[in-house]
Scaffold this motif. Sequence first.
Motif, PDB file in Angstrom:
ATOM      1  N   LEU A 128       0.050   3.883 -12.131  1.00  0.00           N
ATOM      2  CA  LEU A 128       1.112   2.911 -11.955  1.00  0.00           C
ATOM      3  C   LEU A 128       1.475   2.841 -10.477  1.00  0.00           C
ATOM      4  O   LEU A 128       1.905   3.827  -9.880  1.00  0.00           O
ATOM      5  CB  LEU A 128       2.336   3.309 -12.779  1.00  0.00           C
ATOM      6  N   LEU A 129       1.300   1.667  -9.869  1.00  0.00           N
ATOM      7  CA  LEU A 129       1.538   1.511  -8.430  1.00  0.00           C
ATOM      8  C   LEU A 129       2.925   0.977  -8.109  1.00  0.00           C
ATOM      9  O   LEU A 129       3.472   1.290  -7.053  1.00  0.00           O
ATOM     10  CB  LEU A 129       0.482   0.578  -7.823  1.00  0.00           C
ATOM     11  N   ALA A 130       3.464   0.146  -8.995  1.00  0.00           N
ATOM     12  CA  ALA A 130       4.773  -0.448  -8.715  1.00  0.00           C
ATOM     13  C   ALA A 130       5.354  -0.998 -10.000  1.00  0.00           C
ATOM     14  O   ALA A 130       4.620  -1.375 -10.916  1.00  0.00           O
ATOM     15  CB  ALA A 130       4.638  -1.572  -7.681  1.00  0.00           C
ATOM     16  N   LYS A 131       6.681  -1.059 -10.062  1.00  0.00           N
ATOM     17  CA  LYS A 131       7.340  -1.685 -11.205  1.00  0.00           C
ATOM     18  C   LYS A 131       8.725  -2.156 -10.788  1.00  0.00           C
ATOM     19  O   LYS A 131       9.319  -1.636  -9.843  1.00  0.00           O
ATOM     20  CB  LYS A 131       7.422  -0.732 -12.403  1.00  0.00           C
ATOM     21  N   GLY A 132       9.218  -3.172 -11.494  1.00  0.00           N
ATOM     22  CA  GLY A 132      10.524  -3.731 -11.187  1.00  0.00           C
ATOM     23  C   GLY A 132      10.528  -5.225 -11.407  1.00  0.00           C
ATOM     24  O   GLY A 132       9.555  -5.821 -11.888  1.00  0.00           O
ATOM     25  N   SER A 133      11.628  -5.876 -11.052  1.00  0.00           N
ATOM     26  CA  SER A 133      11.698  -7.330 -11.132  1.00  0.00           C
ATOM     27  C   SER A 133      10.862  -7.936 -10.014  1.00  0.00           C
ATOM     28  O   SER A 133      10.447  -7.245  -9.069  1.00  0.00           O
ATOM     29  CB  SER A 133      13.150  -7.793 -11.000  1.00  0.00           C
ATOM     30  N   LEU A 134      10.616  -9.232 -10.102  1.00  0.00           N
ATOM     31  CA  LEU A 134       9.860  -9.932  -9.063  1.00  0.00           C
ATOM     32  C   LEU A 134      10.497  -9.712  -7.696  1.00  0.00           C
ATOM     33  O   LEU A 134       9.809  -9.378  -6.723  1.00  0.00           O
ATOM     34  CB  LEU A 134       9.821 -11.428  -9.388  1.00  0.00           C
ATOM     35  N   GLU A 135      11.815  -9.860  -7.638  1.00  0.00           N
ATOM     36  CA  GLU A 135      12.521  -9.694  -6.364  1.00  0.00           C
ATOM     37  C   GLU A 135      12.412  -8.271  -5.849  1.00  0.00           C
ATOM     38  O   GLU A 135      12.223  -8.048  -4.641  1.00  0.00           O
ATOM     39  CB  GLU A 135      13.994 -10.085  -6.527  1.00  0.00           C
ATOM     40  N   GLU A 136      12.498  -7.293  -6.752  1.00  0.00           N
ATOM     41  CA  GLU A 136      12.403  -5.890  -6.340  1.00  0.00           C
ATOM     42  C   GLU A 136      11.008  -5.545  -5.819  1.00  0.00           C
ATOM     43  O   GLU A 136      10.874  -4.833  -4.816  1.00  0.00           O
ATOM     44  CB  GLU A 136      12.761  -4.977  -7.518  1.00  0.00           C
ATOM     45  N   LEU A 137       9.972  -6.051  -6.490  1.00  0.00           N
ATOM     46  CA  LEU A 137       8.607  -5.763  -6.061  1.00  0.00           C
ATOM     47  C   LEU A 137       8.342  -6.323  -4.667  1.00  0.00           C
ATOM     48  O   LEU A 137       7.712  -5.668  -3.826  1.00  0.00           O
ATOM     49  CB  LEU A 137       7.605  -6.336  -7.056  1.00  0.00           C
ATOM     50  N   ILE A 138       8.808  -7.547  -4.422  1.00  0.00           N
ATOM     51  CA  ILE A 138       8.596  -8.157  -3.107  1.00  0.00           C
ATOM     52  C   ILE A 138       9.383  -7.402  -2.031  1.00  0.00           C
ATOM     53  O   ILE A 138       8.855  -7.096  -0.961  1.00  0.00           O
ATOM     54  CB  ILE A 138       8.978  -9.650  -3.142  1.00  0.00           C
ATOM     55  N   ALA A 139      10.639  -7.077  -2.340  1.00  0.00           N
ATOM     56  CA  ALA A 139      11.458  -6.357  -1.364  1.00  0.00           C
ATOM     57  C   ALA A 139      10.898  -4.965  -1.089  1.00  0.00           C
ATOM     58  O   ALA A 139      10.822  -4.526   0.072  1.00  0.00           O
ATOM     59  CB  ALA A 139      12.901  -6.264  -1.860  1.00  0.00           C
ATOM     60  N   ASP A 140      10.485  -4.255  -2.138  1.00  0.00           N
ATOM     61  CA  ASP A 140       9.984  -2.887  -1.975  1.00  0.00           C
ATOM     62  C   ASP A 140       8.650  -2.837  -1.241  1.00  0.00           C
ATOM     63  O   ASP A 140       8.294  -1.804  -0.672  1.00  0.00           O
ATOM     64  CB  ASP A 140       9.829  -2.215  -3.347  1.00  0.00           C
ATOM     65  N   SER A 141       7.909  -3.943  -1.242  1.00  0.00           N
ATOM     66  CA  SER A 141       6.608  -3.953  -0.554  1.00  0.00           C
ATOM     67  C   SER A 141       6.761  -3.811   0.956  1.00  0.00           C
ATOM     68  O   SER A 141       5.848  -3.349   1.643  1.00  0.00           O
ATOM     69  CB  SER A 141       5.856  -5.245  -0.865  1.00  0.00           C
ATOM     70  N   GLY A 142       7.902  -4.260   1.474  1.00  0.00           N
ATOM     71  CA  GLY A 142       8.123  -4.202   2.918  1.00  0.00           C
ATOM     72  C   GLY A 142       7.327  -5.227   3.706  1.00  0.00           C
ATOM     73  O   GLY A 142       7.289  -5.184   4.933  1.00  0.00           O
ATOM     74  N   LEU A 143       6.690  -6.160   3.005  1.00  0.00           N
ATOM     75  CA  LEU A 143       5.847  -7.143   3.678  1.00  0.00           C
ATOM     76  C   LEU A 143       6.672  -8.308   4.243  1.00  0.00           C
ATOM     77  O   LEU A 143       7.654  -8.734   3.640  1.00  0.00           O
ATOM     78  CB  LEU A 143       4.813  -7.716   2.712  1.00  0.00           C
ATOM     79  N   HIS A 144       6.236  -8.790   5.414  1.00  0.00           N
ATOM     80  CA  HIS A 144       6.740 -10.030   5.990  1.00  0.00           C
ATOM     81  C   HIS A 144       5.554 -10.983   6.092  1.00  0.00           C
ATOM     82  O   HIS A 144       4.433 -10.559   6.391  1.00  0.00           O
ATOM     83  CB  HIS A 144       7.342  -9.792   7.373  1.00  0.00           C
ATOM     84  N   THR A 145       5.802 -12.257   5.835  1.00  0.00           N
ATOM     85  CA  THR A 145       4.709 -13.237   5.815  1.00  0.00           C
ATOM     86  C   THR A 145       5.042 -14.425   6.713  1.00  0.00           C
ATOM     87  O   THR A 145       6.182 -14.894   6.743  1.00  0.00           O
ATOM     88  CB  THR A 145       4.454 -13.722   4.378  1.00  0.00           C
ATOM     89  N   TRP A 146       4.030 -14.871   7.442  1.00  0.00           N
ATOM     90  CA  TRP A 146       4.131 -16.078   8.251  1.00  0.00           C
ATOM     91  C   TRP A 146       3.075 -17.062   7.766  1.00  0.00           C
ATOM     92  O   TRP A 146       1.985 -16.665   7.348  1.00  0.00           O
ATOM     93  CB  TRP A 146       3.883 -15.758   9.733  1.00  0.00           C
ATOM     94  N   THR A 147       3.401 -18.347   7.842  1.00  0.00           N
ATOM     95  CA  THR A 147       2.454 -19.403   7.491  1.00  0.00           C
ATOM     96  C   THR A 147       1.971 -20.087   8.762  1.00  0.00           C
ATOM     97  O   THR A 147       2.782 -20.515   9.590  1.00  0.00           O
ATOM     98  CB  THR A 147       3.104 -20.430   6.552  1.00  0.00           C
ATOM     99  N   LEU A 148       0.664 -20.177   8.898  1.00  0.00           N
ATOM    100  CA  LEU A 148       0.019 -20.759  10.078  1.00  0.00           C
ATOM    101  C   LEU A 148      -0.714 -22.032   9.678  1.00  0.00           C
ATOM    102  O   LEU A 148      -1.478 -22.030   8.718  1.00  0.00           O
ATOM    103  CB  LEU A 148      -0.957 -19.740  10.687  1.00  0.00           C
ATOM    104  N   LYS A 149      -0.468 -23.127  10.403  1.00  0.00           N
ATOM    105  CA  LYS A 149      -1.088 -24.415  10.108  1.00  0.00           C
ATOM    106  C   LYS A 149      -1.839 -24.927  11.330  1.00  0.00           C
ATOM    107  O   LYS A 149      -1.626 -24.467  12.446  1.00  0.00           O
ATOM    108  CB  LYS A 149      -0.016 -25.444   9.714  1.00  0.00           C
ATOM    109  N   GLY A 150      -2.708 -25.930  11.087  1.00  0.00           N
ATOM    110  CA  GLY A 150      -3.397 -26.574  12.188  1.00  0.00           C
ATOM    111  C   GLY A 150      -4.885 -26.323  12.183  1.00  0.00           C
ATOM    112  O   GLY A 150      -5.440 -25.735  11.240  1.00  0.00           O
ATOM    113  N   PRO A 151      -5.586 -26.733  13.250  1.00  0.00           N
ATOM    114  CA  PRO A 151      -7.046 -26.610  13.304  1.00  0.00           C
ATOM    115  C   PRO A 151      -7.502 -25.187  13.619  1.00  0.00           C
ATOM    116  O   PRO A 151      -6.725 -24.347  14.096  1.00  0.00           O
ATOM    117  CB  PRO A 151      -7.426 -27.567  14.444  1.00  0.00           C
ATOM    118  N   GLY A 152      -8.767 -24.920  13.329  1.00  0.00           N
ATOM    119  CA  GLY A 152      -9.395 -23.662  13.741  1.00  0.00           C
ATOM    120  C   GLY A 152      -9.009 -22.440  12.932  1.00  0.00           C
ATOM    121  O   GLY A 152      -9.209 -21.307  13.376  1.00  0.00           O
ATOM    122  N   LEU A 153      -8.493 -22.649  11.717  1.00  0.00           N
ATOM    123  CA  LEU A 153      -8.003 -21.508  10.926  1.00  0.00           C
ATOM    124  C   LEU A 153      -9.135 -20.590  10.487  1.00  0.00           C
ATOM    125  O   LEU A 153      -8.967 -19.360  10.460  1.00  0.00           O
ATOM    126  CB  LEU A 153      -7.216 -22.006   9.708  1.00  0.00           C
TER     127      LEU A 153
END
Length: 308
Positions: free
Chosen positions: A216-241
């Motif tokens: 078992l790696l993780a458990k909780g509500s959707l919000e708890e799993l995202i918060a507990d992951s500690g991840l930050h995400t950025w979205t990148l757009k445009g050419p050359g991806l």
Amino acid sequence: MPQDGKTSTVIDVQGVTKIFGDRTVVNGLDMQVERGEIYGFLGPNGSGKTTFIRMLCGLLLPDAGSGTCLGYDIISQSEMIKPNVGYMAQRFSLYGDLTVRENLDFLARAYQLPNRRGLVDEAIERMGLDRFANQLAESLSGGWKQRLALTGCTLHGPKLLLLDEPTAGVDPAARRDFWDEVHNLAAQGITSLISTHYMDEAERCHRLAYIAYGNLLAKGSLEELIADSGLHTWTLKGPGLVEMTPRLRASEGIDQVVAFGNTLHVSGRDETQIEKGIRELAGPQNSFEPSETSLEEVFIDLMQGRTP
């Protein structure tokens, strides 16, 4: 003691373990699920989800661990659990050469239910199966087979549903109808433990657990799993991806880079490092900004570096 309607915890197990030969398929799993809860059970193929579900409903005995399901001991009272559980397997398991009505009548006989005809008629109407009642089950589409299977596993009025990847291979509209029905059942106090690979389905659960190769790696509500992951995400757009992707993945502080349509989602635990890495590689025609981390990104992160 058996569940009497006042007890809120339906599944309460600790350290549940199953070993086949020299392989530990389920490794010391703890889980608590409340009455009326829709609990999502996620993980890659071969991670022990089906084995765990079978231990809960008395089809397999654990090699270690303890706990209760519906108030009954999962080891010494497994035979008492089975009549109170509705189990839906990954593959359609009813009889293709029987009609919809005949399948449901067969199940009513097997459960020794009173007033079989009335009960079957009511179930057919409730689940919208009227126009298929006299049609062979094998001729139904995947979505209607799934609906018939759900009707069958709820015919005897179970308190707990154990649904093992019930919507695999079913179209999106049928999956949505299925989940609407699961939520209707939850409103009646029926608990569901559902294994799934679909992230959109996982987000419709009240709580989630993620298991990988028995652990078992993780458990909780959707919000708890995202918060507990500690991840930050950025979205990148445009050419050359496409050209930028391998260079971003090699950048310090960036843990994953995933294509989403015409954008890249860039994730890591240090927002400053993520922004720095993107700025160094982005051109004047690229745009980027912080965005919400998704459940899929959390699970990809959990799986990195893990092998069977």
